[in-house]
Design a protein around this motif. Structure first.
Motif, mmCIF file in Angstrom:
data_model
loop_
_atom_site.group_PDB
_atom_site.id
_atom_site.type_symbol
_atom_site.label_atom_id
_atom_site.label_comp_id
_atom_site.label_asym_id
_atom_site.label_seq_id
_atom_site.Cartn_x
_atom_site.Cartn_y
_atom_site.Cartn_z
ATOM 1 N N ASP A 78 41.671 34.459 52.185
ATOM 2 C CA ASP A 78 43.123 34.286 52.096
ATOM 3 C C ASP A 78 43.480 32.891 51.583
ATOM 4 O OD1 ASP A 78 43.595 36.840 52.976
ATOM 5 O OD2 ASP A 78 43.937 36.266 55.071
ATOM 6 N N GLU A 79 42.707 31.896 52.010
ATOM 7 C CA GLU A 79 43.004 30.515 51.620
ATOM 8 C C GLU A 79 42.687 30.261 50.152
ATOM 9 O OE1 GLU A 79 41.540 25.992 52.795
ATOM 10 O OE2 GLU A 79 41.295 27.640 54.223
ATOM 11 N N THR A 80 41.582 30.824 49.672
ATOM 12 C CA THR A 80 41.125 30.519 48.310
ATOM 13 C C THR A 80 41.562 31.563 47.295
ATOM 14 O OG1 THR A 80 39.172 29.468 49.275
ATOM 15 C CG2 THR A 80 39.086 29.972 46.922
ATOM 16 N N LEU A 81 41.604 32.837 47.703
ATOM 17 C CA LEU A 81 41.884 33.934 46.774
ATOM 18 C C LEU A 81 43.033 34.801 47.274
ATOM 19 C CD1 LEU A 81 38.151 34.981 46.155
ATOM 20 C CD2 LEU A 81 39.603 33.675 44.586
ATOM 21 N N GLY A 82 44.032 34.174 47.865
ATOM 22 C CA GLY A 82 45.133 34.918 48.476
ATOM 23 C C GLY A 82 45.927 35.773 47.514
ATOM 24 N N ASP A 83 45.947 35.407 46.210
ATOM 25 C CA ASP A 83 46.723 36.175 45.237
ATOM 26 C C ASP A 83 46.231 37.606 45.090
ATOM 27 O OD1 ASP A 83 48.222 33.953 44.765
ATOM 28 O OD2 ASP A 83 47.268 33.418 42.866
ATOM 29 N N PHE A 84 44.967 37.859 45.428
ATOM 30 C CA PHE A 84 44.417 39.202 45.265
ATOM 31 C C PHE A 84 44.860 40.154 46.367
ATOM 32 C CE2 PHE A 84 41.629 36.672 42.649
ATOM 33 C CZ PHE A 84 41.298 37.510 41.600
ATOM 34 N N ALA A 85 45.244 39.631 47.527
ATOM 35 C CA ALA A 85 45.685 40.474 48.656
ATOM 36 C C ALA A 85 44.684 41.595 48.932
ATOM 37 C CB ALA A 85 47.072 41.052 48.382
ATOM 38 N N PHE A 86 43.429 41.206 49.172
ATOM 39 C CA PHE A 86 42.377 42.194 49.411
ATOM 40 C C PHE A 86 42.666 42.987 50.684
ATOM 41 C CE2 PHE A 86 39.822 38.757 47.257
ATOM 42 C CZ PHE A 86 39.652 39.455 46.068
ATOM 43 N N PRO A 87 42.504 44.321 50.657
ATOM 44 C CA PRO A 87 42.696 45.118 51.881
ATOM 45 C C PRO A 87 41.589 44.830 52.893
ATOM 46 C CG PRO A 87 41.889 46.499 50.085
ATOM 47 C CD PRO A 87 42.198 45.164 49.484
ATOM 48 N N ASP A 88 41.901 45.026 54.163
ATOM 49 C CA ASP A 88 40.945 44.722 55.237
ATOM 50 C C ASP A 88 39.641 45.500 55.087
ATOM 51 O OD1 ASP A 88 42.785 43.010 56.323
ATOM 52 O OD2 ASP A 88 43.506 44.409 57.848
ATOM 53 N N GLU A 89 39.738 46.765 54.697
ATOM 54 C CA GLU A 89 38.538 47.587 54.550
ATOM 55 C C GLU A 89 37.603 46.997 53.494
ATOM 56 O OE1 GLU A 89 37.280 52.229 53.518
ATOM 57 O OE2 GLU A 89 39.387 51.595 53.457
ATOM 58 N N PHE A 90 38.190 46.523 52.401
ATOM 59 C CA PHE A 90 37.394 45.919 51.338
ATOM 60 C C PHE A 90 36.717 44.643 51.837
ATOM 61 C CE2 PHE A 90 37.356 42.658 47.958
ATOM 62 C CZ PHE A 90 36.426 43.230 47.099
ATOM 63 N N VAL A 91 37.464 43.801 52.537
ATOM 64 C CA VAL A 91 36.909 42.549 53.058
ATOM 65 C C VAL A 91 35.734 42.837 53.989
ATOM 66 C CG1 VAL A 91 37.395 40.511 54.482
ATOM 67 C CG2 VAL A 91 39.080 41.293 52.804
ATOM 68 N N PHE A 92 35.896 43.842 54.855
ATOM 69 C CA PHE A 92 34.819 44.184 55.793
ATOM 70 C C PHE A 92 33.581 44.662 55.041
ATOM 71 C CE2 PHE A 92 32.575 46.883 58.856
ATOM 72 C CZ PHE A 92 32.509 46.030 59.944
ATOM 73 N N ASP A 93 33.785 45.476 53.988
ATOM 74 C CA ASP A 93 32.647 45.966 53.207
ATOM 75 C C ASP A 93 31.955 44.833 52.457
ATOM 76 O OD1 ASP A 93 33.004 48.522 54.081
ATOM 77 O OD2 ASP A 93 33.889 49.300 52.228
ATOM 78 N N VAL A 94 32.725 43.876 51.957
ATOM 79 C CA VAL A 94 32.129 42.721 51.271
ATOM 80 C C VAL A 94 31.306 41.898 52.254
ATOM 81 C CG1 VAL A 94 32.629 40.533 50.102
ATOM 82 C CG2 VAL A 94 33.859 42.606 49.448
ATOM 83 N N TRP A 95 31.856 41.686 53.448
ATOM 84 C CA TRP A 95 31.120 40.963 54.476
ATOM 85 C C TRP A 95 29.791 41.662 54.772
ATOM 86 C CZ3 TRP A 95 30.594 36.647 57.140
ATOM 87 C CH2 TRP A 95 29.925 36.667 58.365
ATOM 88 N N GLY A 96 29.844 42.990 54.871
ATOM 89 C CA GLY A 96 28.626 43.746 55.122
ATOM 90 C C GLY A 96 27.636 43.645 53.967
#
Length: 335
Positions: A307-325
């Motif tokens: 959110d701090e660095t790439l906030g303009d993309f407004a990534f959905p939570d599901e996507f963020v969780f999958d990227v973390w995984g």
């Protein structure tokens, strides 16, 4: 980009029939002060503000060889720290407006999206610049929700087609090709738009109706006239040198080591997720996300960093969780 050194007599930037020479690393560089630009295939990592630039003697002077992809003498370029400056240097070398450059590939003159110049250039890579060719207008009937397009951008305001899925609506339209720049959709000009904005606009077009694409294809050499897809995935390092020059949309360019095996695997996984969720491919954006996530302790910390660095993309939570995984899987070597 300001040069910061005393003027000296230089050879002509064009060299007839010259083979690429190994780049001489470790020499002095003209300043690599940053210049704001539009992000694209480039990571959005920002430089620390308020720090003085490194002494001139510590800045590497890197010279790259380049040609126009459809054919030209060889040129030498140097002194750039982002894609806009790179295109300006290419324009200066060949006497063309920088806005004519659509994108660059590394070590091949073909429209090969796996060799696309993103945010990193191997220190001995040869740069081929693809310039604007024929314009075309195509009417498309959106009979399905998915058009079968993957979009990327060049870091300087042009979004273009990186992949066409076989059997899709777009695949059946022979005049639309990988590498085509999307100039407008239904008359709405897209110059300056990011890849995710263009992908979102295409996704939101109503099903069961026609729409009009205005495209610009790259000028091709004779041996590329029949080329269409260029979308095969070939893995492996592009750079042949001992490191890479990483270009940034904000802040100075930096010379870095080649990515580790973990980073390569994680970047590929994240790039696949970008295509699956957002219809874009952007290896430098993926690299930035891996950099942000590799040291985080949990998904919440990772989400805050995004959110701090790439906030303009407004990534959905599901996507963020999958990227973390995906980053976690790459760490432990899971496929």
């Amino acid at each position: 980009m300001p040069l910061g050194l005393g003027r000296r007599k230089k050879a002509s930037p064009l060299v007839e029939n010259e083979e690429a020479e190994p780049v001489r690393a470790g020499l002095n560089v003209p300043g690599l002060d940053g210049m704001d630009g539009v992000g694209g295939g480039l990571g959005e990592a920002t430089a620390q503000e308020g720090l003085p630039p490194p002494p001139t003697s510590l800045r590497p002077r890197l010279i790259f060889h380049t040609q126009l992809a459809h054919g030209s003498p060889t040129g030498r370029i140097e002194g750039f720290s982002n894609v806009r400056e790179l295109y300006a240097k290419i324009g200066e070398a060949f006497g063309i407006p920088p806005a004519e450059v659509m994108f660059c590939t590394l070590n091949t003159h073909k429209v090969d999206m796996e060799k696309l110049l993103g945010g990193q250039i191997g220190l001995e890579d040869f740069i081929f610049a693809h310039v604007k060719g024929q314009r075309k207008e195509v009417e498309v009937y959106k009979g399905e929700d998915a058009l079968g397009l993957t979009i990327t951008d060049n870091g300087a305001g042009y979004a273009f087609i990186k992949r066409i899925r076989e059997g899709s609506i777009i695949h059946q339209i022979q005049v639309i090709n990988v590498g085509d720049m999307i100039e407008s959709i239904n008359g709405h000009m897209l110059i300056g738009c990011r890849h995710y904005e263009v992908a979102k606009m295409l996704k939101e077009l109503p099903r069961g109706k026609d729409f009009v694409l205005k495209l610009v294809e790259p000028l091709k050499a004779f041996d590329m006239i029949s080329q269409r897809s260029g979308g095969s995935r070939s893995g492996g390092q592009l750079g042949t040198g001992r490191g890479t020059l990483r270009l940034r949309s904000k802040g100075p360019a930096t010379v870095e080591e080649l990515p580790s095996a973990f980073e390569e695997k994680a970047i590929e996984k994240v790039d696949d997720l970008l295509e699956s969720y957002m219809g874009i491919r952007d290896s430098e954006l993926a690299a930035t996300m891996v950099e942000l996530g590799k040291d985080k302790k949990n998904p919440d910390e990772f989400a805050e960093a995004l959110d701090e660095t790439l906030g303009d993309f407004a990534f959905p939570d599901e996507f963020v969780f999958d990227v973390w995984g995906a980053i976690g899987d790459a760490k432990v070597g899971r496929v």
